[in-house]
Design a protein around this motif. Structure first.
Motif: not given
Length: 355
Positions: A321-350
């Motif tokens: 994503v960063e490569r394709c956007i070529k610095g034209q917009r700030e790219v943030d990231f959020y991830g979890e990888c323990g097996g618990d899928i982030p909830t919609p409410e968690k995504i809204i907080q982010v």
């Protein structure tokens, strides 16, 4: 055709059969073992062959052998199992024979855990094994898309004479959803007699076909790699798939996400619309070839201030994503990888923290 309620793993197995695949070799690993359990019963009903290999390494070369003979063939596995098949996948790509691999991802690295994750993006899209090769990678968001992509994968593997991967995760494999099996499968007359090592008597020919990945002459090896590169460039022109969600609005934030994680993001977006927060989603369906121009256009819309990539990993697709956007917009990231899928409410907080 009426819809039927099926578990994802079983639906993938049925989709392969309906696509004309009668050869399935595998080794059990959670969370995809139900594919084998389903096909060991189902394949004999269509005069098919199922064989459990002694390891994933062995399975990879069983796939190579069947593919080299021009047969439609598939295997399914999960993260560490795909790692063990990576050498054979490299050989299959070099020998230019069609095969379908399904990865129902689990957590890693190492043995990790058996719950859903998306930590195999690099493995799938950057090759995985040795040498200059790529896989055409399809990423379904649910069971229906997994069915459609599995069926289409055999057509694409034969079109490009190379390996195609379905990149799902444990949630897709284990959940049950209503599915419909398409009867308008794309098929074209096979030209396998031109290249397959299926026997001269079989094709009534006096021409020997040789399937190989060994090229000792430097020019021959270079030419083979150029032929592969040409295929990958053709994929970029003809096979890119993606979905845009809620992008008709003047969204302030664009989420990039794929697979089942994108479904959670859609729910978050719908909830935020009710709060007057406008967020769009860009979901690549093909991870390779990646929709480079389309994600750039979506990210650089005038109203869009930020892009955030949300994954069930520590950050892999975000690099594309960063490569394709070529610095034209700030790219943030959020991830979890323990097996618990982030909830919609968690995504809204982010998202609210971003704003």
């Amino acid at each position: 055709m009426a819809k039927v309620l099926m578990k994802g793993n079983e639906a993938i197995g049925e989709a392969a059969i309906r696509a004309g695949c009668k050869n399935y070799f595998a080794y059990p690993i959670t969370p995809q073992s139900e594919v084998a359990e389903y096909l060991v019963k189902r394949l004999p009903e269509v005069d098919g062959v199922f064989l459990q290999g002694e390891s994933e390494v062995a399975v990879g070369y069983m796939i190579f052998g069947a593919a080299g003979a021009g047969e439609r063939v598939m295997t399914t596995s999960s993260s560490p199992g795909i790692s063990l098949m990576s050498e054979a996948i490299s050989y299959i790509a070099a020998a230019q024979v069609p095969a379908v691999f399904v990865n129902i991802m689990r957590g890693g690295p190492g043995l990790g855990g058996i719950l859903p994750a998306q930590g195999d993006y690099f493995q799938a899209t950057k090759g995985g094994g040795h040498g200059d090769y790529r896989l055409l990678v399809l990423a379904p968001e649910g069971v229906q898309e997994a069915v459609e992509m599995t069926m289409n994968a055999f057509f694409l593997a034969e079109k490009y004479r190379g390996p195609v991967m379905i990149l799902g995760d444990g949630l897709i494999g284990q959940m049950m959803e209503p599915v419909e099996f398409p009867d308008n499968l794309k098929t074209e007359p096979s030209n396998k007699d031109e290249w397959a090592a299926n026997g001269m008597a079989t094709r009534n020919s006096d021409k020997r076909n040789l399937v190989k990945s060994l090229f000792l002459d430097p020019k021959d090896l270079n030419d083979n790699n150029l032929a592969l590169k040409s295929k990958y460039e053709q994929m970029k022109k003809e096979e890119i798939l993606y979905e845009k969600y809620n992008t008709d609005t003047d969204y302030e934030v664009l989420i990039t996400s794929y697979g089942t994680m994108s479904r959670v993001c859609k729910t978050s977006i719908d909830m935020m619309e009710g709060q007057g927060i406008h967020v769009g989603l860009f979901r690549p369906k093909t991870l390779f070839p990646f929709p480079e121009e389309a994600v750039f256009d979506a990210a650089t819309k005038k109203s869009c201030k930020k892009v955030i990539c949300i994954e069930m990993s520590m950050g892999q697709m975000v690099e594309d994503v960063e490569r394709c956007i070529k610095g034209q917009r700030e790219v943030d990231f959020y991830g979890e990888c323990g097996g618990d899928i982030p909830t919609p409410e968690k995504i809204i907080q982010v998202i609210k923290r971003l704003l």
